[in-house]
Scaffold this active site. Sequence first.
Site, PDB file in Angstrom:
ATOM      1  CG  PHE A 245      51.424  37.539  33.709  1.00 49.82           C
ATOM      2  CD1 PHE A 245      51.785  36.835  32.576  1.00 49.82           C
ATOM      3  CD2 PHE A 245      52.265  37.515  34.803  1.00 49.82           C
ATOM      4  CE1 PHE A 245      52.968  36.118  32.513  1.00 49.82           C
ATOM      5  CE2 PHE A 245      53.455  36.797  34.754  1.00 49.82           C
ATOM      6  CZ  PHE A 245      53.802  36.108  33.610  1.00 49.82           C
ATOM      7  N   GLY A 249      45.202  34.208  42.739  1.00 50.89           N
ATOM      8  CA  GLY A 249      45.691  33.114  43.570  1.00 50.89           C
ATOM      9  C   GLY A 249      46.373  33.619  44.820  1.00 50.89           C
ATOM     10  CB  CYS A 256      61.946  38.734  38.635  1.00 51.33           C
ATOM     11  SG  CYS A 256      63.181  37.539  38.141  1.00 51.33           S
ATOM     12  CE  LYS A 259      66.282  41.027  41.059  1.00 51.49           C
ATOM     13  NZ  LYS A 259      66.953  41.923  40.160  1.00 51.49           N
TER      14      LYS A 259
HETATM   15  C1  UGA Z   1      59.365  37.127  35.363  1.00 54.49           C
HETATM   16  C2  UGA Z   1      58.923  37.687  34.007  1.00 54.49           C
HETATM   17  O1  UGA Z   1      57.744  37.011  33.571  1.00 54.49           O
HETATM   18  C3  UGA Z   1      60.028  37.513  32.964  1.00 54.49           C
HETATM   19  O2  UGA Z   1      59.631  38.125  31.743  1.00 54.49           O
HETATM   20  C4  UGA Z   1      61.303  38.182  33.479  1.00 54.49           C
HETATM   21  O3  UGA Z   1      62.377  37.995  32.579  1.00 54.49           O
HETATM   22  C5  UGA Z   1      61.687  37.555  34.805  1.00 54.49           C
HETATM   23  O4  UGA Z   1      60.602  37.740  35.749  1.00 54.49           O
HETATM   24  C6  UGA Z   1      62.933  38.250  35.322  1.00 54.49           C
HETATM   25  O5  UGA Z   1      62.913  39.458  35.538  1.00 54.49           O
HETATM   26  O6  UGA Z   1      63.970  37.583  35.438  1.00 54.49           O
HETATM   27  P1  UGA Z   1      59.486  34.668  36.425  1.00 54.49           P
HETATM   28  O7  UGA Z   1      59.743  35.397  37.724  1.00 54.49           O
HETATM   29  O8  UGA Z   1      60.362  33.543  36.048  1.00 54.49           O
HETATM   30  O9  UGA Z   1      59.534  35.725  35.200  1.00 54.49           O
HETATM   31  O10 UGA Z   1      58.032  34.069  36.500  1.00 54.49           O
HETATM   32  P2  UGA Z   1      56.563  34.465  35.995  1.00 54.49           P
HETATM   33  O11 UGA Z   1      56.089  33.439  35.056  1.00 54.49           O
HETATM   34  O12 UGA Z   1      56.521  35.864  35.542  1.00 54.49           O
HETATM   35  O13 UGA Z   1      55.737  34.320  37.346  1.00 54.49           O
HETATM   36  C7  UGA Z   1      56.005  35.134  38.475  1.00 54.49           C
HETATM   37  C8  UGA Z   1      55.005  34.837  39.582  1.00 54.49           C
HETATM   38  O14 UGA Z   1      53.705  35.311  39.221  1.00 54.49           O
HETATM   39  C9  UGA Z   1      54.826  33.356  39.908  1.00 54.49           C
HETATM   40  O15 UGA Z   1      54.799  33.195  41.306  1.00 54.49           O
HETATM   41  C10 UGA Z   1      53.487  32.989  39.290  1.00 54.49           C
HETATM   42  O16 UGA Z   1      52.846  31.918  39.954  1.00 54.49           O
HETATM   43  C11 UGA Z   1      52.737  34.299  39.490  1.00 54.49           C
HETATM   44  N1  UGA Z   1      51.604  34.469  38.549  1.00 54.49           N
HETATM   45  C12 UGA Z   1      51.828  34.513  37.203  1.00 54.49           C
HETATM   46  C13 UGA Z   1      50.310  34.623  39.050  1.00 54.49           C
HETATM   47  O17 UGA Z   1      50.086  34.603  40.289  1.00 54.49           O
HETATM   48  N2  UGA Z   1      49.283  34.803  38.171  1.00 54.49           N
HETATM   49  C14 UGA Z   1      49.471  34.855  36.821  1.00 54.49           C
HETATM   50  O18 UGA Z   1      48.478  35.037  36.073  1.00 54.49           O
HETATM   51  C15 UGA Z   1      50.774  34.701  36.325  1.00 54.49           C
END
Ligand code: UGA
Length: 434
Positions: A245, A249, A256, A259
């Site tokens: 994380f 970008g 999630c 919100k």
């Molecule tokens: C997130 C959490 O990671 C889950 O643990 C949680 O259960 C979920 O929300 C929820 O509350 O339901 P999710 O929204 O599916 O999961 O996706 P993520 O993989 O966390 O990514 C979220 C956003 O962050 C994406 O747009 C992704 O592109 C962005 N991101 C992620 C970055 O810009 N940089 C990163 O290093 C990682």
Amino acid sequence: MRLTLIGTGYVGLVAAVCFAKLGHEVTAVDREQVIHGLMESKLSVWEPELDTLLADTRDSGKLFFDTDVARAAAGADALMIAVGTPTRVDGYTDLRQIREVLGHLMQSGICPPLVIIKSTVPVGTCDELEVSLHAAGLLTEVAYNPEFLRQGSAVYDFLEPDRIVFGCKSHHAETLLRQLYEGINAPVQVCDRRSAELVKYASNAFLAMKISFANMMSDLCEGYGADIRQVVEGVGSDQRIGPDFLKAGVGYGGSCFTKDLKSLLTSGRLIGCSLPLLEATAKINDQRISRMFAKLLSIWMNPIGKRLCVLGISFKPNTNDVRDAPFLALLSHCQRHGIEVHAYDPVVHYVPADGVNVMDSPYDAVRNADAVIIMTEWPQFASLDWPRMIQHMRLPLVLDGRNLLSDEVIAQIIDVNGAIYMPVGRSIDQHLPK
Ligand code: UGA
């Protein structure tokens, strides 16, 4: 165990099929139209492995569907609620769908001994729900069991979690919850319900904060000619920080993080507790698209009538979810500036917004474009025939909003006459292989 699961969104459906795979008898409940689709194996969410698991668990007689909460709840050992808890415009969490489920239980007088809340709910909600059930004469316990699934790897995350959290009061509730998760090898944390409710919000807030931190540092890198990829590699190698994380970008999207941050800020406001770190996290994220857009304008000067090719519509790879996708924020900037948008995504073929043409292939989308921008890090975008992409363009400008392209591909892009490549958090000349 016999489990009734209310709500078949991506959390509810994944939980239903996974609990059924673990050997429980699961009845999943939703509206008639949704259940009808599921009976015909039509999934509203695109999630790896979910379709196969759905078919397997139905065939093995472990997964059933129903449309009536009370009927499905009769005789169950526990009832789990995984319905939506969206944010209202005033920042409060909308708990109407949960209250509706409870309404059915109260009206029918049927309620299993344990009600497990899976939806993300503000701190104190389980206490309140239990009071209202007791007031209606239903002497059930309400427990909280947060989910940490990521879209795109939800089945894996469910079956191989980092931890499982139970927020409950009695030993009996803990025993039932442990039984439910038997077969999953992960540390279990048992705590009070309010702490469990906060674990969920705090986890998402922390992840969002890491991303915003990386994005903030990437702006500094651009200004001083450093490379954000190198910086986060160095920072993330510290075990106390960790490498995940920290990818800079176009910012985080999805249903999630935005919100949950809003809801947490509202919870703080309600008791006069300021949460400035979270305010900054949200603000940094809100500014990502304007910053990206400014890069585009720095080359174009006059945007009116320009055509932009956007690669990636979903908020992240391996999902067709466009809720709060950075793409939508970009689209509204484009609409305001009179820019025509041609977009391509491997799984999203329709966008619930005006002003965008969704194309069948990236090569169609890039034809006569004045710039191409990578918004989602779908791995297939890294292996496109980039020289061919560039040749289709009116103006050869590539904005890599996810730092997705390898040095080798970047060198190919730059080889095509006068093409410009703009990454995130790196000065423009750093893309050249040394
Ligand atoms: C997130 C959490 O990671 C889950 O643990 C949680 O259960 C979920 O929300 C929820 O509350 O339901 P999710 O929204 O599916 O999961 O996706 P993520 O993989 O966390 O990514 C979220 C956003 O962050 C994406 O747009 C992704 O592109 C962005 N991101 C992620 C970055 O810009 N940089 C990163 O290093 C990682």
